[in-house]
Design an enzyme around this catalytic site. Structure first.
Site, PDB file in Angstrom:
ATOM      1  N   ASP A   1       0.808  -1.192   0.005  1.00 37.83           N
ATOM      2  CA  ASP A   1       0.088  -0.177  -0.024  1.00 37.83           C
ATOM      3  C   ASP A   1       1.200   1.216   0.054  1.00 37.83           C
ATOM      4  OD1 ASP A   1      -2.290   1.774   0.293  1.00 37.83           O
ATOM      5  OD2 ASP A   1      -2.167   1.500   2.407  1.00 37.83           O
ATOM      6  N   SER A   2       0.235   2.300  -0.345  1.00 35.88           N
ATOM      7  CA  SER A   2       1.083   3.630  -0.177  1.00 35.88           C
ATOM      8  C   SER A   2       1.443   4.038   1.241  1.00 35.88           C
ATOM      9  CB  SER A   2       0.305   4.675  -0.538  1.00 35.88           C
ATOM     10  OG  SER A   2      -0.883   4.917   0.169  1.00 35.88           O
TER      11      SER A   2
ATOM     12  N   CYS B   1      -4.477  -1.112  -1.857  1.00 30.74           N
ATOM     13  CA  CYS B   1      -4.486   0.137  -2.260  1.00 30.74           C
ATOM     14  C   CYS B   1      -5.460   0.598  -3.581  1.00 30.74           C
ATOM     15  CB  CYS B   1      -3.053   0.873  -2.663  1.00 30.74           C
ATOM     16  SG  CYS B   1      -3.046   2.494  -2.765  1.00 30.74           S
TER      17      CYS B   1
ATOM     18  N   GLU C   1      -1.837   8.306   8.503  1.00 30.81           N
ATOM     19  CA  GLU C   1      -0.361   8.042   8.805  1.00 30.81           C
ATOM     20  C   GLU C   1       0.519   8.789   9.782  1.00 30.81           C
ATOM     21  OE1 GLU C   1       1.795   6.179   6.147  1.00 30.81           O
ATOM     22  OE2 GLU C   1      -0.147   5.550   5.695  1.00 30.81           O
TER      23      GLU C   1
ATOM     24  N   CYS D   1     -10.909   3.547  -0.141  1.00 29.44           N
ATOM     25  CA  CYS D   1      -9.479   3.611   0.207  1.00 29.44           C
ATOM     26  C   CYS D   1      -9.285   2.799   1.597  1.00 29.44           C
ATOM     27  CB  CYS D   1      -9.087   5.107   0.468  1.00 29.44           C
ATOM     28  SG  CYS D   1      -7.720   5.277   1.230  1.00 29.44           S
TER      29      CYS D   1
ATOM     30  N   HIS E   1      -7.131   3.023   3.734  1.00 29.71           N
ATOM     31  CA  HIS E   1      -6.934   3.550   4.977  1.00 29.71           C
ATOM     32  C   HIS E   1      -8.551   3.834   5.823  1.00 29.71           C
ATOM     33  CE1 HIS E   1      -2.967   4.596   3.428  1.00 29.71           C
ATOM     34  NE2 HIS E   1      -2.774   5.127   4.666  1.00 29.71           N
TER      35      HIS E   1
HETATM   36  N1  DGL Z   1      -4.803   3.257   0.952  1.00 31.85           N
HETATM   37  C1  DGL Z   1      -4.624   3.972  -0.248  1.00 31.85           C
HETATM   38  C2  DGL Z   1      -5.764   3.652  -0.889  1.00 31.85           C
HETATM   39  O1  DGL Z   1      -6.478   2.681  -1.010  1.00 31.85           O
HETATM   40  C3  DGL Z   1      -4.235   5.355  -0.178  1.00 31.85           C
HETATM   41  C4  DGL Z   1      -3.908   6.419  -1.188  1.00 31.85           C
HETATM   42  C5  DGL Z   1      -3.169   7.375  -0.954  1.00 31.85           C
HETATM   43  O2  DGL Z   1      -2.010   7.153  -0.368  1.00 31.85           O
HETATM   44  O3  DGL Z   1      -3.501   8.606  -1.233  1.00 31.85           O
HETATM   45  O4  DGL Z   1      -6.321   4.644  -2.074  1.00 31.85           O
END
Ligand code: DGL
Length: 260
Positions: free
Chosen positions: A10-11, A73, A151, A183, A185
């Site tokens: 993931d990011s 993600c 984050e 998302c 998160h």
């Molecule tokens: N968890 C990522 C998603 O599902 C976050 C994206 C981001 O880093 O902006 O889109």
């Protein structure tokens, strides 16, 4: 092959919500989770940059010998998964906002989607949403700032509450009865969202569906781990501060800092 780990990226730390679902559905599997937090958020970045970062993350996991890659993600899935599938000879599982169940079941004929800019502006999202938008109102809302707050450990802040209230306002005005979380998160926001939403609004998150899909693909390819030893779960983040991710995972899991 079957003992090889499942690779998840993931990011940032949000994809741990998907890792938790995978662990429940596939408790015997070894796994490696990669949080590219130094580059979070991916949402405001353009498609080209998101593809570049997704390739870097995939190569890291392939070097670690992963048998399948879960792109945990929505932003990376909707912008990069077709390129990843073309480029690498390993199965990929992605995640996208689950518009379909919301659109098919809404009674008020209005649904809300909370996702990143990168997801909402992707071609894949447009294609899916146009398939189901007939006769219903879809309120798309960019969750600007939410990923950064999670984050940096501000999940429970007043700032978060105010942001959520402002993002839900137009949805409530349109009388939505489904809120789709787009998302990885955002599942961490569910307890707060439940408090802010009227009781009849249902929250849809695709984490469990992704875990089931991962299981089904491993089964089909005969890649399930049949060894019933204690599985090894590794977590890597490219930020020196590992605390936020550590607190989301809890004990006994251990998060390591790694430069990548
Ligand atoms: N968890 C990522 C998603 O599902 C976050 C994206 C981001 O880093 O902006 O889109």
């Amino acid at each position: 092959m079957s003992k090889q780990p499942i690779g998840i990226f993931d990011s940032g730390v949000g994809g741990t919500s998907i890792w938790k679902e995978i662990r429940n559905v596939l408790p015997n599997e070894n796994s490696i989770y990669l949080a590219d937090s130094i580059n979070a958020p991916y949402g405001p970045k353009g498609t080209r940059k998101i593809i570049e970062l997704s390739i870097k993350n995939t190569e890291f996991l392939l070097e670690k010998n992963c048998k399948i890659i879960v792109v945990a993600c929505n932003t990376a899935t909707t912008n990069a998964i077709s390129i990843l599938r073309e480029k690498y000879n390993v199965p990929f599982i992605g995640i996208e906002p689950a518009i379909k169940p919301a659109a098919l079941n809404t009674k008020t004929k209005a649904i809300g989607i909370l996702a990143t800019k990168g997801t909402l502006s992707s071609a894949l999202f447009h294609n899916t949403s146009s398939l189901y938008s007939n006769g219903i109102t879809i309120i798309e809302q960019i969750g600007e700032g939410i990923v950064q707050l999670i984050e940096n450990g501000s999940l429970d802040s007043l700032e978060m509450e105010l942001l959520l209230k402002s993002y839900l306002k137009p949805m409530l005005k349109a009388n939505i009865d489904y809120l789709v979380l787009g998302c990885t998160h955002y599942p961490y926001l569910i307890p707060k969202l439940i408090k802010l939403l009227p009781k009849h609004v249902k929250i849809i998150d695709s984490g469990l569906a992704v875990a089931k899909q991962t299981k089904s693909v491993l089964e089909q390819l005969d890649l399930l781990n049949t060894e019933v030893l204690k599985p090894k779960n590794e977590f890597y983040i490219n930020l020196k501060n590992t605390e936020v991710m550590q607190s989301l995972l809890g004990k006994p899991f251990n998060v390591d800092y790694l430069e990548f």
